[in-house]
Design an enzyme around this catalytic site. Structure first.
Site, PDB file in Angstrom:
ATOM      1  N   TYR A  79      -2.379 -12.342 -18.379  1.00  0.00           N
ATOM      2  CA  TYR A  79      -2.729 -12.413 -16.948  1.00  0.00           C
ATOM      3  C   TYR A  79      -1.463 -12.565 -16.110  1.00  0.00           C
ATOM      4  CZ  TYR A  79      -5.147 -13.597 -12.657  1.00  0.00           C
ATOM      5  OH  TYR A  79      -5.613 -13.563 -11.371  1.00  0.00           O
ATOM      6  N   THR A 132      -4.008  10.223   5.734  1.00  0.00           N
ATOM      7  CA  THR A 132      -5.327   9.620   5.997  1.00  0.00           C
ATOM      8  C   THR A 132      -5.360   8.101   5.744  1.00  0.00           C
ATOM      9  OG1 THR A 132      -5.931  10.289   3.762  1.00  0.00           O
ATOM     10  CG2 THR A 132      -6.556  11.766   5.555  1.00  0.00           C
ATOM     11  N   ASP A 222       7.318   6.904   2.033  1.00  0.00           N
ATOM     12  CA  ASP A 222       6.134   7.153   1.213  1.00  0.00           C
ATOM     13  C   ASP A 222       6.617   8.044   0.071  1.00  0.00           C
ATOM     14  OD1 ASP A 222       3.906   8.252  -0.018  1.00  0.00           O
ATOM     15  OD2 ASP A 222       2.712   8.247   1.810  1.00  0.00           O
ATOM     16  N   ARG A 390      -8.443  20.065   4.533  1.00  0.00           N
ATOM     17  CA  ARG A 390      -7.397  19.278   5.189  1.00  0.00           C
ATOM     18  C   ARG A 390      -7.295  19.760   6.622  1.00  0.00           C
ATOM     19  NH1 ARG A 390      -5.754  14.798   1.919  1.00  0.00           N
ATOM     20  NH2 ARG A 390      -7.679  14.378   2.993  1.00  0.00           N
TER      21      ARG A 390
HETATM   22  N1  F0G Z   1       0.565   8.859   0.565  1.00  0.00           N
HETATM   23  C1  F0G Z   1       0.437  10.153   0.267  1.00  0.00           C
HETATM   24  C2  F0G Z   1       1.465  11.136   0.754  1.00  0.00           C
HETATM   25  C3  F0G Z   1      -0.656  10.601  -0.487  1.00  0.00           C
HETATM   26  O1  F0G Z   1      -0.771  11.895  -0.757  1.00  0.00           O
HETATM   27  C4  F0G Z   1      -1.611   9.655  -0.934  1.00  0.00           C
HETATM   28  C5  F0G Z   1      -2.778  10.082  -1.689  1.00  0.00           C
HETATM   29  C6  F0G Z   1      -1.421   8.302  -0.605  1.00  0.00           C
HETATM   30  C7  F0G Z   1      -0.322   7.949   0.146  1.00  0.00           C
HETATM   31  C8  F0G Z   1      -2.402   7.253  -1.021  1.00  0.00           C
HETATM   32  O2  F0G Z   1      -2.294   7.005  -2.373  1.00  0.00           O
HETATM   33  O3  F0G Z   1      -4.491   7.760  -3.309  1.00  0.00           O
HETATM   34  O4  F0G Z   1      -2.925   6.323  -4.624  1.00  0.00           O
HETATM   35  O5  F0G Z   1      -4.164   5.405  -2.698  1.00  0.00           O
HETATM   36  N2  F0G Z   1      -3.105  11.255  -1.794  1.00  0.00           N
HETATM   37  C9  F0G Z   1      -4.203  11.804  -2.571  1.00  0.00           C
HETATM   38  C10 F0G Z   1      -4.284  13.283  -2.311  1.00  0.00           C
HETATM   39  C11 F0G Z   1      -5.499  11.099  -2.390  1.00  0.00           C
HETATM   40  O6  F0G Z   1      -5.210  13.904  -2.836  1.00  0.00           O
HETATM   41  O7  F0G Z   1      -3.419  13.825  -1.606  1.00  0.00           O
HETATM   42  P1  F0G Z   1      -3.530   6.615  -3.299  1.00  0.00           P
END
Ligand code: F0G
Length: 499
Positions: A79, A132, A222, A390
């Site tokens: 844990y 998103t 990111d 998208r």
């Molecule tokens: N940032 C980017 C650029 C992403 O493409 C995603 C997820 C995330 C953050 C969030 O990460 O899914 O691990 O919580 N993209 C997926 C996609 C869902 O299909 O483009 P996550």
């Protein structure tokens, strides 16, 4: 072959061979029509057993290597203070270079914690186009996203090499307007998912970094697909042609202060992510919030075996440049197959997916009748290939006015999982999309019949909007309903209508 100079004209042979297989099946056309109807025309609501080739996402859908599977057997499920956690920290420190690391269950877990730490009511977060989940966490923490990407990102036909760049003029104007203390941080996605996987140049990152450091504003990367961005820098930016992707990635990270990571992409893991940073006090706060929302800071919602798969995947993602060269060459192969058939695709080809311009594909369907959602459903019905909307559905509603965001880009994304599909699968996808293109005039739009409050694209349901009787049949000449008036291609950046 020197992948460093690969120009993407031919599909490279796989730098791996297959030793485990998963059967695929294709259900008949009538069954596909029924399946998509029952899924409310939302490809997220299809059952995977009804899908032949799944190009919904490259997130968590990659094939792990033998080294990753064997590392999983070493998972320490303690844990607290698991050895697997320390191996993950070492991997992140040595490849990405940040000092402190907090594992999270996936990328949005890291986004959540970071937003709670740095955003206050009224804060602004400038960034290169929204994503998103990222924007939602910023809004839920009381902030607002401000788009400062270059205008070229909004022109699907523009062939610029770095359409993901931040426009420094826009960033400077915004900072003057709202004053630096209101800027919680600047967020750079590299590459930019919603713009078609378009990369950011090192030169741009350097300038943005200098801008932020001068004003004491944190810069957040990111890094979900930062390895792909590093590869584009190697291929396209003067001075980087002979540098390994690993060094380029490290240089990108060194220009930033914090990183949120969805390890389900570049790092080949089926689940996992992390939040990493250099600042000790931010680490203290984030580590504390991790216990509340993810789990103890040494596992962050993941099993020990997941931490092992992730640590190994991180090392593998930059171990050999021919892995990443092959991955991008697959995307380019599909892109070229569609482009050569006259299908409108976003230029230039991005890293993780081919983005089809649904508005140009279906010019008779106005954006309010959801052309990209319509097209994704039609591609599935025609070929059993799953893609993702998208466009206006993904963009959601403005947090304050509750009006729909109307994004300039109305796209369908055909996303390639890493190390999963072969050339013949890609040829099949090309043929399928071409079939849909041939019958495009027969498609009508969709309308919402159920709209959830958050991230509506995941769970919304839709129904077809039958075509209005044609003007000719009603005895009146006239343009086709919804046909776009302004030219879409080759005309330079479109007027600003940012989300
Ligand atoms: N940032 C980017 C650029 C992403 O493409 C995603 C997820 C995330 C953050 C969030 O990460 O899914 O691990 O919580 N993209 C997926 C996609 C869902 O299909 O483009 P996550």
């Amino acid at each position: 072959m020197n992948p460093a100079r690969h120009q993407g004209r031919e599909l490279l042979p796989e730098p791996y061979r297959i030793k485990m297989v998963e059967p695929l099946r294709i259900i008949p056309p009538e069954a596909r029509k029924k399946a998509v109807r029952e899924a409310g025309y939302n490809t997220f609501l299809l059952r995977s057993r009804d899908i032949y080739i799944d190009l919904l996402t490259d997130s968590g859908t990659n094939a792990m290597s033998d080294a990753q599977w064997s590392a999983m057997m070493m998972g320490d499920e303690a844990y607290a203070g698991s050895q697997s956690y320390f191996r993950l920290v070492e991997a992140v420190q040595s490849i990405y270079g940040y000092r402190y690391v907090i594992p999270t269950h996936q990328g949005r877990g890291a986004e959540h914690i970071l937003s709670r730490c740095l955003i206050r009511p009224g804060s602004i977060v400038p960034g290169n186009m929204y994503f998103t989940t990222t924007r939602l966490h910023q809004e839920l923490a009381g902030g607002g996203f401000a788009d400062v990407i270059v205008d070229e990102a909004y022109d699907p036909q523009c062939d610029d090499s770095f359409k993901g760049n931040i426009d420094l003029r826009k960033l400077e104007n915004l900072t003057k307007k709202v004053s630096a203390p209101k800027i919680a941080y600047v967020a750079v996605g590299a590459p930019v998912n919603m713009a078609g996987g378009q990369p950011v140049s090192m030169e741009n990152m350097r300038q943005v970094s200098a801008f932020c450091r001068k004003r004491g504003i944190p810069l957040v990367l990111d890094a979900a697909r930062a390895v792909e961005n590093a590869y584009f820098i190697q291929q396209r930016e003067p001075g980087y042609g002979l540098k390994p992707v690993r060094d380029i990635l490290r240089e990108m990270c060194s220009l930033t202060d914090i990183c949120t990571m969805s390890a389900k992409k570049d790092a080949f893991a089926n689940i996992g992510g992390f939040l990493a940073m250099n600042d000790a006090s931010l680490y203290e706060e984030a580590k504390n919030l991790c216990v509340v929302y993810e789990g103890l800071h040494t596992y962050g919602g993941l099993a020990g075996r997941d931490l092992e798969a992730l640590a190994q995947g991180i090392r593998e993602s930059v171990e050999r440049d021919d892995w990443i060269a092959h991955r991008i060459s697959q995307v380019q192969y599909l892109w070229r197959g569609l482009k050569d058939a006259g299908i409108p695709v976003v230029h230039p080809c991005g890293g993780h997916a081919v983005f089809v311009d649904a508005q140009a594909f279906l010019p008779h369907i106005p954006q309010k009748l959801l052309p990209a959602q319509t097209l994704a459903a039609a591609i599935y019905a025609d070929s059993g290939v799953r893609s993702m909307e998208r466009g206006i559905v993904s963009a959601g509603r403005d947090a304050a006015t509750k009006q729909d965001h109307a994004p300039e880009l109305e796209l369908v994304r055909l996303t390639l999982p890493r190390r999963v599909y072969t050339q013949t699968h890609l040829d099949y996808v090309s043929r399928g999309v071409r079939r849909t293109f041939q019958r495009r005039d027969s498609l009508c739009g969709l309308k919402f019949v159920y709209e959830p409050k958050y991230l509506r694209f995941f769970q919304a349901r839709f129904a077809p909007v039958p075509k209005a009787p044609s003007a000719r049949r009603r005895g009146r000449p006239g343009p086709r309903a919804g046909r776009r008036a302004r030219p879409r291609s080759g005309a330079g950046p479109r007027p600003s209508r940012r989300t």
